[in-house]
Design an enzyme around this catalytic site. Structure first.
Site, PDB file in Angstrom:
ATOM      1  N   LYS A 159       0.894  -1.122  -0.083  1.00  0.00           N
ATOM      2  CA  LYS A 159       0.132  -0.010   0.009  1.00  0.00           C
ATOM      3  C   LYS A 159       1.088   1.050  -0.301  1.00  0.00           C
ATOM      4  O   LYS A 159       1.715   1.627   0.982  1.00  0.00           O
ATOM      5  CB  LYS A 159      -0.990  -0.014   1.361  1.00  0.00           C
ATOM      6  CG  LYS A 159      -2.140  -1.284   1.275  1.00  0.00           C
ATOM      7  CD  LYS A 159      -2.798  -0.853  -0.172  1.00  0.00           C
ATOM      8  CE  LYS A 159      -3.632  -2.121  -0.357  1.00  0.00           C
ATOM      9  NZ  LYS A 159      -4.288  -2.109  -1.660  1.00  0.00           N
ATOM     10  N   LYS A 184     -12.854  -7.161  -8.581  1.00  0.00           N
ATOM     11  CA  LYS A 184     -13.513  -7.315  -7.242  1.00  0.00           C
ATOM     12  C   LYS A 184     -14.923  -7.626  -7.765  1.00  0.00           C
ATOM     13  O   LYS A 184     -15.793  -6.804  -8.390  1.00  0.00           O
ATOM     14  CB  LYS A 184     -13.419  -6.050  -6.525  1.00  0.00           C
ATOM     15  CG  LYS A 184     -12.057  -5.540  -6.159  1.00  0.00           C
ATOM     16  CD  LYS A 184     -11.741  -4.216  -5.386  1.00  0.00           C
ATOM     17  CE  LYS A 184     -10.620  -4.204  -4.455  1.00  0.00           C
ATOM     18  NZ  LYS A 184      -9.371  -4.003  -5.551  1.00  0.00           N
TER      19      LYS A 184
HETATM   20 MG    MG Z   1      -5.932  -2.329  -5.768  1.00  0.00          MG
END
Ligand code: MG
Length: 366
Positions: free
Chosen positions: A165, A265
């Site tokens: 991240k 997703k």
């Molecule tokens: Mg991503």
């Protein structure tokens, strides 16, 4: 078969690591997940789940799931849950947009279809490729040395793909990428996911500064156009995620050669039916995929496993096992990571049995 009712549960999923942090100072400590059961006149019940990554990641939020289901649910009573394309068109006619609201219902109906067919959802989605598939581990945003230590720890647990991240201060992000790559071995894959956090000029600095590093760049900037500009100025493998939420963006991205990999997703596309359509199109177009969801517990993890395991191995870049990130199990029979890999259940449907004692009293039903 007809739908006779829907029941909605809310469940908290605390994180094992305490907090999950990503670009722009965003973080979550307890995920707010929604579980849906779809009852039928055949006496069978299907189960689904949806869990946004907080309210600031995608245009989706936990209370919005429940509010949307109150709008949608009563109008689905009487529909055939096994005719999934028709059911999705019906849901789109009742409630415009809000794909994440529909995701848990769609997953529950795939569970029903599998139970009726006596087949795992994986088989119904196209067939199982290999014994299992590889996972990535998301590495929460921390100082460079802490992220390198975290990666080394998860590598020892069998993971070989790591999604850092980043999307913070570009100079610190450059250090993060270099520090983590230094603890990896040949064959390991590193992804720097900025989650839209860099401006275009910041992204340009980062990709230039890590030009010699073997790293994938994921969703550096907020808009598709900014990402495309960065993509055209770097030679790293490139992943798009937040801006790819439907077939039109996939086709546009392919025409522009805007990415090598897309992140599919399930709830971003609106359920397994639409995620499967996107997955199959990516295979036809030669685009690799990360197959996952925004977040979730055992039921989302089971749905991810069925979609990922039915994806041709050479196109499945990676996938994830969210149920290992959280301390609360909500279903028995969910897939469990072994040596950094996961396999879909071979039982009919999703292959899970919800823990009703954990789900508690429903928050709504119709
Ligand atoms: Mg991503």
């Amino acid at each position: 078969m007809r739908i006779t009712g829907l029941t909605v549960y809310q469940v908290d999923l605390p994180l094992r690591e305490g907090a999950y942090k990503w670009s722009g100072g965003k973080s979550v400590t307890v995920f707010d997940s929604t579980v849906v059961s779809v009852q039928t006149d055949a006496g069978l019940t299907g189960w689904g789940e949806v869990c946004p990554l907080g309210p600031a990641y995608l245009p989706a939020y936990a209370a919005g799931v429940r509010a949307g289901l109150v709008e949608l649910g009563p109008q689905l009573v009487g529909e055939n849950p096994l005719e999934l394309a028709k059911l999705n068109r019906r849901m789109d006619a009742i409630l415009k947009g809000h794909p994440y609201v529909k995701s848990a219902v769609d997953i529950a109906c795939w569970d029903l279809l599998g139970q009726v067919a006596g087949l795992p959802v994986c088989s119904l989605l196209g067939g199982r490729y290999g014994e299992d598939f590889g996972l990535y581990r998301a590495i929460s945003q921390e100082p460079p040395e802490a992220m390198a230590a975290s990666v080394a720890g998860y590598r020892a647990q069998g993971y070989h793909r790591f999604q850092l991240k980043v999307g913070g201060d570009p100079d610190v992000d450059i250090e993060r990428i270099r520090a983590v790559r230094a603890v990896l071995q040949p064959g390991d894959r590193l992804i720097a996911d900025a989650n839209t956090g860099w401006t275009q000029h910041e992204a340009q600095r980062v990709v230039r500064a890590v030009r010699d590093v073997d790293v994938y760049i994921e969703q550096p900037c907020l808009t598709y156009e900014e990402c495309l500009a960065v993509r055209r100025n770097c030679d790293h493998p490139f992943v798009l995620d937040e801006v790819v939420d439907g077939i039109d963006m996939l086709v546009r991205g392919k025409a522009d050669l805007a990415m090598d990999v897309v992140n599919i997703k399930i709830s971003k596309f609106g359920g397994l039916t639409k995620a499967r359509q996107a997955r199959d199109l990516c295979v036809s177009l030669g685009i690799g995929m990360t197959i996952e969801d925004s977040w979730g517990g055992d039921i989302v993890t089971a749905a991810i496993a069925h979609l990922a395991h039915s994806t041709p191995t050479d196109f499945l870049f990676t996938s994830t096992d969210f149920n290992s990130y959280v301390t609360q199990s909500i279903a028995e029979g969910a897939p469990q990571r072994q040596n950094g890999r996961l396999a879909a259940s071979t039982a009919p449907g999703l292959g899970i049995t919800p823990r009703l004692d954990v789900l508690g009293q429903p928050v709504w039903s119709c």
